[in-house]
Design a protein around this motif. Sequence first.
Motif, short mmCIF file in Angstrom:
data_model
loop_
_atom_site.label_atom_id
_atom_site.label_comp_id
_atom_site.label_asym_id
_atom_site.label_seq_id
_atom_site.Cartn_x
_atom_site.Cartn_y
_atom_site.Cartn_z
N ALA A 142 0.88 -1.16 0.00
CA ALA A 142 0.00 0.00 0.00
C ALA A 142 0.92 1.21 0.00
O ALA A 142 1.88 1.26 0.77
CB ALA A 142 -0.90 0.02 1.24
N CYS A 143 0.65 2.16 -0.89
CA CYS A 143 1.47 3.37 -0.95
C CYS A 143 0.62 4.57 -0.56
O CYS A 143 -0.44 4.81 -1.15
CB CYS A 143 2.03 3.57 -2.36
N HIS A 144 1.10 5.31 0.42
CA HIS A 144 0.39 6.48 0.94
C HIS A 144 0.85 7.80 0.33
O HIS A 144 0.42 8.86 0.78
CB HIS A 144 0.59 6.59 2.46
N ILE B 161 3.66 -4.61 2.95
CA ILE B 161 4.37 -3.40 3.36
C ILE B 161 3.52 -2.19 3.00
O ILE B 161 2.67 -2.26 2.11
CB ILE B 161 5.79 -3.26 2.72
N GLU B 162 3.74 -1.11 3.72
CA GLU B 162 3.16 0.17 3.34
C GLU B 162 4.29 1.18 3.26
O GLU B 162 5.22 1.15 4.07
CB GLU B 162 2.06 0.62 4.30
N THR B 163 4.21 2.03 2.25
CA THR B 163 5.27 3.01 1.99
C THR B 163 4.71 4.42 2.05
O THR B 163 3.50 4.63 2.00
CB THR B 163 5.90 2.76 0.60
N TRP B 164 5.61 5.36 2.18
CA TRP B 164 5.28 6.79 2.24
C TRP B 164 4.28 7.11 3.35
O TRP B 164 3.39 7.94 3.18
CB TRP B 164 4.83 7.33 0.88
N THR B 165 4.47 6.46 4.51
CA THR B 165 3.58 6.76 5.64
C THR B 165 3.78 8.18 6.15
O THR B 165 2.91 8.70 6.84
CB THR B 165 3.79 5.75 6.79
N SER B 166 4.89 8.81 5.77
CA SER B 166 5.10 10.22 6.14
C SER B 166 4.07 11.13 5.47
O SER B 166 3.87 12.26 5.92
CB SER B 166 6.52 10.66 5.76
N TYR C 4 -4.79 5.73 -0.32
CA TYR C 4 -3.56 5.06 -0.74
C TYR C 4 -3.86 4.20 -1.95
O TYR C 4 -5.03 3.92 -2.26
CB TYR C 4 -2.96 4.20 0.38
N SER C 5 -2.81 3.76 -2.63
CA SER C 5 -2.98 2.80 -3.73
C SER C 5 -2.50 1.44 -3.25
O SER C 5 -1.65 1.35 -2.37
CB SER C 5 -2.21 3.23 -4.97
N LEU C 6 -3.04 0.39 -3.84
CA LEU C 6 -2.64 -0.98 -3.54
C LEU C 6 -1.91 -1.55 -4.74
O LEU C 6 -2.27 -1.27 -5.88
CB LEU C 6 -3.87 -1.83 -3.22
N GLU D 27 -5.41 3.30 7.71
CA GLU D 27 -4.72 2.14 8.28
C GLU D 27 -4.82 0.99 7.29
O GLU D 27 -5.86 0.78 6.69
CB GLU D 27 -5.36 1.75 9.61
N THR D 28 -3.73 0.23 7.14
CA THR D 28 -3.73 -0.86 6.17
C THR D 28 -3.53 -2.23 6.80
O THR D 28 -3.82 -3.23 6.15
CB THR D 28 -2.60 -0.67 5.13
N GLY D 29 -2.99 -2.32 7.99
CA GLY D 29 -2.69 -3.59 8.59
C GLY D 29 -1.43 -4.24 8.04
O GLY D 29 -1.16 -5.41 8.29
N ALA D 30 -0.63 -3.48 7.28
CA ALA D 30 0.60 -4.03 6.71
C ALA D 30 1.57 -4.43 7.81
O ALA D 30 1.64 -3.80 8.86
CB ALA D 30 1.26 -3.00 5.79
N ARG D 31 2.33 -5.48 7.55
CA ARG D 31 3.30 -5.99 8.51
C ARG D 31 4.48 -5.04 8.69
O ARG D 31 5.04 -4.93 9.77
CB ARG D 31 3.80 -7.35 8.07
N HIS D 32 4.89 -4.37 7.61
CA HIS D 32 6.04 -3.46 7.65
C HIS D 32 5.64 -2.08 7.13
O HIS D 32 4.95 -1.99 6.11
CB HIS D 32 7.19 -4.00 6.78
N SER D 33 6.08 -1.03 7.81
CA SER D 33 5.77 0.34 7.43
C SER D 33 7.05 1.14 7.24
O SER D 33 8.01 0.97 8.01
CB SER D 33 4.92 1.02 8.51
N TYR D 34 7.03 2.03 6.25
CA TYR D 34 8.19 2.85 5.93
C TYR D 34 7.75 4.29 5.69
O TYR D 34 6.77 4.52 4.99
CB TYR D 34 8.91 2.32 4.67
#
Length: 152
Positions: free
Chosen positions: A30-32, A112-117, A44-46, A124-131
Motif C-alpha cells: 500500500a502506498c500512501h 508493506i506500506e510506503t510513504w507513511t510520512s 492510498y494505492s494498492l 490504516e492498512t494492517g501491513a506488517r512493515h511500514s516505511y
Amino acid sequence: MSENALPWEGGCRCGQVRLKISAKPLLTMACHCTGCQKMSSSAYSLSAAVPTEGFEVTKGEPVIGGLHGPEAHHYFCPNCMTWMFTRPEGMDWFVNVRPTMLDDLGWFTPFIETWTSEKLAFAETGARHSYPALPEMDAYEGLVKEYMAQEI
C-alpha cells in the motif's frame, strides 16, 4: 484464493481490458504518497508486484495515463480510465498490478506500506512493515523472501 488457484484473472471496471496473473506476487504493498492518493482518488494505492513472466493482458489495449515521465508507466483502460497496472522504468522483472482489478481479491493484504510520512491520519492498512518513504533497496530482498514464505 490460494497460490494453487493460479491463474488469477481480472479486468477494468467496464471490462474492455482483461488481464491474467499466473505467478504468485513477489510482494504486496500500500502506498500512501500524495501522488498515489491523487491517482487512486483514495487514501492510498494498492499493488501486487507480479513477476513479468506471470503477467499478461488478455483483452484490450491499455494506454499510458497518469504521469507520462520516465520513472513509471501507468496503464489505464482507454474507455473507463481505470488505473490497472504500472511498469516501473528499469525494473523489467515485475509489474505492479492494482489487485482490485482481480475478479477475486480475498487473498490480498498489503505486506508493506510506503510513504507513511504522507499518509492521511485515518488511513490504516494492517501491513506488517511500514516505511516513512520507500525501503532501502537492500531491504527488498529480505522483504520478498519473507513475503514469499507465507501462504496466500
